[in-house]
Enzyme design. Structure first.
Site, PDB file in Angstrom:
ATOM      1  CB  SER A  92      -0.888   0.015   1.253  1.00  0.00           C
ATOM      2  OG  SER A  92      -1.531   1.266   1.412  1.00  0.00           O
TER       3      SER A  92
ATOM      4  CE1 TYR B  49      -4.102  -2.052   5.343  1.00  0.00           C
ATOM      5  CE2 TYR B  49      -3.352   0.003   4.372  1.00  0.00           C
ATOM      6  CZ  TYR B  49      -3.855  -1.273   4.233  1.00  0.00           C
ATOM      7  OH  TYR B  49      -4.118  -1.762   2.981  1.00  0.00           O
TER       8      TYR B  49
END
Length: 258
Positions: free
Chosen positions: A148, A161
């Protein structure tokens, strides 16, 4: 005449988290390129439905499914045992399973942040290690990790995250070097906002969507198929000299300046 460098005929691919979003788009893409596709997810019913849908689209495709939670060690081993039963090892592993719980840093419980590491990072590490003997049965194989942009810069997805994805990117680099002699290429993709079930609620907020688009030079949200295409390239013989890379699929987000 088809150039085999841009095909995956005769290759077997395992995709974790493959029943929706980027994982499902990747399964469809790899199957369309001739790969035998093994799809992992957590729900039997959903997996069976997905398999039937893909076979209706591509009747000649070779697709099978297996339900397992790859964040759980015993279920990872069950998945690997199932793959081994096919008898030909693996050519491709796509570590796509992941999730998020976005909270301020001080509000996570230990169980919450550890669970995100188990799902987003440790599962990919363990799957890579478990698949290593299967991948080394063939001369040229590949792992693609779905990271990501949050592992490369700050975004509003929560600190945990971002930490899990940054670790995944570094794992990609290290394994690429360590396993190069074994014929295993290891790469990653780093998506920005992609239109999936998981991002649906965030993107439904007009103000939030405006903020996303203002930071995206291409001025739109990405589609799962666009990430799948990048993953497919990293699986192909055409990318045979590419390893240790992290390709951003982000509409220019990471290059935004003032």
């Amino acid at each position: 005449m088809t150039d085999d460098r841009w095909r995956l005929d005769g290759k077997t691919a395992l995709i974790t988290g493959g029943s929706a979003g980027i994982g499902l788009a990747t399964a469809r893409e790899l199957a369309s390129l001739g790969a035998t596709v093994l799809i992992n997810g957590r729900d039997d019913e959903t997996l069976d439905r997905v398999r039937q849908e893909l076979l209706e689209e591509m009747p000649s495709a070779d697709i099978d499914v297996f339900a397992a939670d790859v964040s759980v060690d015993s279920e990872r081993h069950d998945l690997i045992d199932w793959v081994e039963d096919f008898g030909d090892g693996l050519h491709l592993l796509i570590n796509n399973a992941g999730g998020n719980q976005s909270l301020p840093a001080t509000e996570y419980t230990e169980d919450q942040w550890r669970a995100l590491f188990e799902l987003n990072t440790f599962s990919a590490f363990e799957m890579s290690r478990l698949c290593y003997p299967l991948l080394t049965r063939h001369a040229a194989t590949a792992i693609v990790n779905v990271g990501s942009v949050s592992g490369l810069t700050h975004v509003r997805t929560g600190v945990v995250y971002g930490m899990t994805k940054a670790a995944l990117h570094q794992m990609t680099r290290n394994l690429a070097v360590e396993w190069a002699d074994d014929g295993i290429r290891v790469n990653a993709v780093a998506p920005w906002y992609i239109r999936t079930r998981r991002t649906q609620s965030k993107l439904a907020d007009p103000d939030y969507l405006d903020d996303v688009l203002l930071r995206t030079p291409m001025g739109r949200v990405g589609e799962p198929e666009e990430v799948a295409a990048a993953i497919a390239f990293l699986c192909m013989p055409a990318s045979s000299y590419v390893t240790g890379e992290c390709i951003a699929v982000d509409g220019g987000f990471l290059r935004y300046g003032f």
